[in-house]
Design a protein around this motif. Structure first.
Motif, PDB file in Angstrom:
ATOM      1  N   LEU A   1       0.836  -1.206   0.000  1.00  0.00           N
ATOM      2  CA  LEU A   1       0.000   0.000   0.000  1.00  0.00           C
ATOM      3  C   LEU A   1       0.867   1.251   0.000  1.00  0.00           C
ATOM      4  N   LEU A   2       1.946   1.248   0.782  1.00  0.00           N
ATOM      5  CA  LEU A   2       2.807   2.423   0.877  1.00  0.00           C
ATOM      6  C   LEU A   2       3.497   2.702  -0.462  1.00  0.00           C
ATOM      7  N   HIS A   3       3.859   1.636  -1.174  1.00  0.00           N
ATOM      8  CA  HIS A   3       4.525   1.814  -2.457  1.00  0.00           C
ATOM      9  C   HIS A   3       3.558   2.289  -3.538  1.00  0.00           C
ATOM     10  N   ARG A   4       2.272   1.968  -3.401  1.00  0.00           N
ATOM     11  CA  ARG A   4       1.333   2.186  -4.497  1.00  0.00           C
ATOM     12  C   ARG A   4       0.330   3.301  -4.251  1.00  0.00           C
ATOM     13  N   SER A   5       0.398   3.971  -3.113  1.00  0.00           N
ATOM     14  CA  SER A   5      -0.614   4.979  -2.797  1.00  0.00           C
ATOM     15  C   SER A   5       0.076   6.278  -2.408  1.00  0.00           C
ATOM     16  N   GLY A   6      -0.740   7.217  -1.947  1.00  0.00           N
ATOM     17  CA  GLY A   6      -0.203   8.513  -1.550  1.00  0.00           C
ATOM     18  C   GLY A   6       0.280   8.582  -0.122  1.00  0.00           C
ATOM     19  N   TRP A   7       0.260   7.461   0.592  1.00  0.00           N
ATOM     20  CA  TRP A   7       0.778   7.448   1.956  1.00  0.00           C
ATOM     21  C   TRP A   7       2.293   7.655   1.938  1.00  0.00           C
ATOM     22  N   GLN A   8       2.786   8.340   2.961  1.00  0.00           N
ATOM     23  CA  GLN A   8       4.222   8.524   3.141  1.00  0.00           C
ATOM     24  C   GLN A   8       4.580   8.240   4.590  1.00  0.00           C
ATOM     25  N   VAL A   9       5.828   7.832   4.822  1.00  0.00           N
ATOM     26  CA  VAL A   9       6.286   7.539   6.175  1.00  0.00           C
ATOM     27  C   VAL A   9       7.583   8.288   6.420  1.00  0.00           C
ATOM     28  N   ARG A  10       7.787   8.685   7.654  1.00  0.00           N
ATOM     29  CA  ARG A  10       9.023   9.357   8.056  1.00  0.00           C
ATOM     30  C   ARG A  10       9.313   9.031   9.511  1.00  0.00           C
ATOM     31  N   ILE A  11      10.537   9.251   9.915  1.00  0.00           N
ATOM     32  CA  ILE A  11      10.917   9.066  11.314  1.00  0.00           C
ATOM     33  C   ILE A  11      10.812  10.408  12.010  1.00  0.00           C
ATOM     34  N   ALA A  12      10.002  10.471  13.064  1.00  0.00           N
ATOM     35  CA  ALA A  12       9.777  11.721  13.789  1.00  0.00           C
ATOM     36  C   ALA A  12      10.966  12.057  14.679  1.00  0.00           C
ATOM     37  N   ALA A  13      10.877  13.194  15.321  1.00  0.00           N
ATOM     38  CA  ALA A  13      11.983  13.659  16.160  1.00  0.00           C
ATOM     39  C   ALA A  13      12.270  12.725  17.322  1.00  0.00           C
ATOM     40  N   ASP A  14      11.251  11.974  17.787  1.00  0.00           N
ATOM     41  CA  ASP A  14      11.472  11.059  18.914  1.00  0.00           C
ATOM     42  C   ASP A  14      11.995   9.696  18.464  1.00  0.00           C
ATOM     43  N   GLY A  15      12.262   9.535  17.150  1.00  0.00           N
ATOM     44  CA  GLY A  15      12.846   8.294  16.651  1.00  0.00           C
ATOM     45  C   GLY A  15      11.844   7.234  16.260  1.00  0.00           C
ATOM     46  N   HIS A  16      10.554   7.551  16.283  1.00  0.00           N
ATOM     47  CA  HIS A  16       9.521   6.578  15.930  1.00  0.00           C
ATOM     48  C   HIS A  16       8.874   6.964  14.599  1.00  0.00           C
ATOM     49  N   PRO A  17       8.390   5.970  13.839  1.00  0.00           N
ATOM     50  CA  PRO A  17       7.799   6.276  12.530  1.00  0.00           C
ATOM     51  C   PRO A  17       6.421   6.899  12.663  1.00  0.00           C
ATOM     52  N   GLU A  18       6.124   7.811  11.739  1.00  0.00           N
ATOM     53  CA  GLU A  18       4.794   8.388  11.633  1.00  0.00           C
ATOM     54  C   GLU A  18       4.430   8.474  10.160  1.00  0.00           C
ATOM     55  N   PHE A  19       3.139   8.423   9.885  1.00  0.00           N
ATOM     56  CA  PHE A  19       2.644   8.304   8.516  1.00  0.00           C
ATOM     57  C   PHE A  19       1.826   9.531   8.143  1.00  0.00           C
ATOM     58  N   LEU A  20       2.029   9.986   6.916  1.00  0.00           N
ATOM     59  CA  LEU A  20       1.278  11.115   6.385  1.00  0.00           C
ATOM     60  C   LEU A  20       0.241  10.579   5.402  1.00  0.00           C
ATOM     61  N   PRO A  21      -1.042  10.760   5.691  1.00  0.00           N
ATOM     62  CA  PRO A  21      -2.080  10.208   4.797  1.00  0.00           C
ATOM     63  C   PRO A  21      -2.132  10.984   3.487  1.00  0.00           C
ATOM     64  N   PRO A  22      -2.676  10.382   2.438  1.00  0.00           N
ATOM     65  CA  PRO A  22      -2.835  11.100   1.167  1.00  0.00           C
ATOM     66  C   PRO A  22      -3.857  12.221   1.302  1.00  0.00           C
ATOM     67  N   MET A  23      -3.823  13.142   0.360  1.00  0.00           N
ATOM     68  CA  MET A  23      -4.682  14.321   0.421  1.00  0.00           C
ATOM     69  C   MET A  23      -6.163  13.963   0.433  1.00  0.00           C
ATOM     70  N   PHE A  24      -6.546  12.875  -0.273  1.00  0.00           N
ATOM     71  CA  PHE A  24      -7.972  12.546  -0.334  1.00  0.00           C
ATOM     72  C   PHE A  24      -8.511  12.044   0.998  1.00  0.00           C
ATOM     73  N   LEU A  25      -7.603  11.633   1.907  1.00  0.00           N
ATOM     74  CA  LEU A  25      -8.029  11.213   3.241  1.00  0.00           C
ATOM     75  C   LEU A  25      -7.995  12.368   4.235  1.00  0.00           C
ATOM     76  N   ASP A  26      -6.995  13.223   4.100  1.00  0.00           N
ATOM     77  CA  ASP A  26      -6.828  14.332   5.044  1.00  0.00           C
ATOM     78  C   ASP A  26      -6.094  15.453   4.320  1.00  0.00           C
ATOM     79  N   LYS A  27      -6.798  16.543   4.051  1.00  0.00           N
ATOM     80  CA  LYS A  27      -6.181  17.639   3.311  1.00  0.00           C
ATOM     81  C   LYS A  27      -5.030  18.266   4.094  1.00  0.00           C
ATOM     82  N   ARG A  28      -5.094  18.191   5.421  1.00  0.00           N
ATOM     83  CA  ARG A  28      -4.000  18.743   6.237  1.00  0.00           C
ATOM     84  C   ARG A  28      -2.822  17.788   6.340  1.00  0.00           C
ATOM     85  N   ARG A  29      -3.057  16.489   5.989  1.00  0.00           N
ATOM     86  CA  ARG A  29      -2.025  15.448   6.075  1.00  0.00           C
ATOM     87  C   ARG A  29      -1.414  15.399   7.473  1.00  0.00           C
TER      88      ARG A  29
END
Length: 408
Positions: free
Chosen positions: A365-393
């Protein structure tokens, strides 16, 4: 009254009529069984000239001989006979419940079959427990409950026969068709089949999350995905046998340009074909080792060691993410793959700050959709939803695997 309410009222009325008819039919079947036992007790030969009550019922009811014999056998278990060579009924309480129309034929057979395996001194109490359970369950659940009763009364089971064990019947055929699909067929002993069924059942659970909505896959699709996940689990096993001094692997050949862009195709194994986008998914972890080729098909890199996630790094990843890191996913670490946040094909390093645990479903799903993942400042992963799910992401996390705040 709106259309939905009318439809619901009609459905309830039809169901009530069907239940009433089923009660009448079941009561009649129970009465037929009691009558057959009475005829047999009074002498079927003397009354009708037939050698057995089963043959009489076969001709009177116009049913197959096997069905007539099953009906008579069931009647013997439920009703006592006055003949000298007949003992008491095996399941008299079941007979009373059957007479009221409360039990289906499969339910009666399930209870009778269970009672035949229970010692005489425990049958009365066991029958009462089975009937109580049957009031709110189907015959398959009652069979499972009966197996638990038998296991409790006889935990050691039947004494084994003092002979050499029989080799389990296990056969498997895996064949690739010209279309690129694979056909799997085989047969297994009961133990292997039961273990495989339990594994696939667990992996084939529906994945319904607030972000993705209901799981609309068919049962066949869910079990197909479950089989793929089971293969991944086996390939991740630390004690997987070696092949030619290496862990089992599949070779994927793809041009460097196609791997970086995700366009084009790649060669899978000897003759298979997958898309370059699919190759990017597999390049994240060590399930498939890519062979990157130049424009003239010369090998540029075959499985760079720095791409592979080492056992120590994998343990650190397990400890940090504790399972699939995608929001709302409950998959444990053993069902997950390591995903490069910055793709390995794009030069992303194989280090904890560039890795995240994902199950096979969310990895794709992550490879094929608008979802993105990053490592936050505390060292844990967090996900940014695609625009169609949340315009503020707004970033989201999976908190299902984290320890409870009040846990010791």
């Amino acid at each position: 009254m709106d259309r939905q309410a009318v439809w619901q009222a009609d459905a309830e009325a039809l169901a009530d009529r069907l239940r009433s008819l089923l009660t009448v039919v079941r009561s009649a079947e129970a009465e037929i069984g009691a009558l057959l036992v009475e005829i047999e007790s009074r002498g079927v030969m003397e009354l009708f000239g037939y050698r057995s009550v089963a043959r009489l019922f076969e001709h009177l009811a116009d049913v197959p001989r096997a069905a007539a014999e099953r009906t008579v056998t069931r009647a013997h278990a439920l009703h006592s006979s006055v003949s000298l060579d007949a003992g008491p009924a095996l399941a008299p309480a079941t007979a009373a419940a059957a007479a009221s129309g409360a039990l289906s034929t499969p339910m009666i057979d399930t209870i009778v079959e269970t009672l035949t395996r229970i010692p005489v001194e425990h049958r009365e109490s066991a029958e009462a427990d089975l009937l109580t359970f049957a009031a709110d369950a189907g015959h398959k659940q009652v069979a499972a409950f009966g197996a638990r009763i038998i296991a409790h009364l006889d935990p050691d089971g039947t004494p084994p026969v003092d002979t050499d064990p029989v080799t389990p019947a296990r056969e498997l055929s895996l064949r690739r068709k010209r279309t690129g699909t694979w056909e799997l067929s085989g047969r297994f002993d009961d133990e292997t089949g039961t273990r495989a069924h339990a594994l696939l059942d667990a992996l084939a659970e529906r994945r319904t999350t607030p972000d993705e909505g209901p799981d609309l896959r068919s049962p066949q699709e869910r079990y197909g995905d479950a089989f793929s996940d089971a293969v991944d689990l086996a390939l991740n096993a630390p004690d997987l046998p070696m092949q030619a001094g290496e862990r089992a692997h599949v070779l994927v050949a793809v041009s460097l340009t196609d791997l970086q862009s995700g366009l084009g195709t790649a060669t899978l194994g000897d003759t298979g074909r997958i898309s370059a986008a699919e190759a990017r998914v597999h390049a994240c972890d060590c399930k498939l080792i890519p062979a990157v080729l130049g424009a003239q098909s010369e090998p540029l890199d075959v499985g760079r060691a720095r791409r592979l996630i080492t056992p120590g790094l994998r343990r650190a990843l397990f400890l940090r993410d504790r399972g699939c890191a995608f929001p709302g996913c409950h998959r444990p670490p053993r069902h997950c793959q390591g995903h490069h946040i910055r793709h390995w094909a794009d030069g992303g390093p194989t280090e904890l700050a560039n890795l995240v645990l994902l199950c096979a479903h969310h990895h794709r799903l992550l490879h094929r959709s608008g979802w993105q993942v990053r490592i936050a400042a505390d060292g844990h992963p967090e996900f940014l939803p695609p625009m169609f799910l949340d315009k503020r992401r707004k970033p989201r996390r999976n908190n299902l695997h984290q320890p409870l705040p009040f846990a010791a």
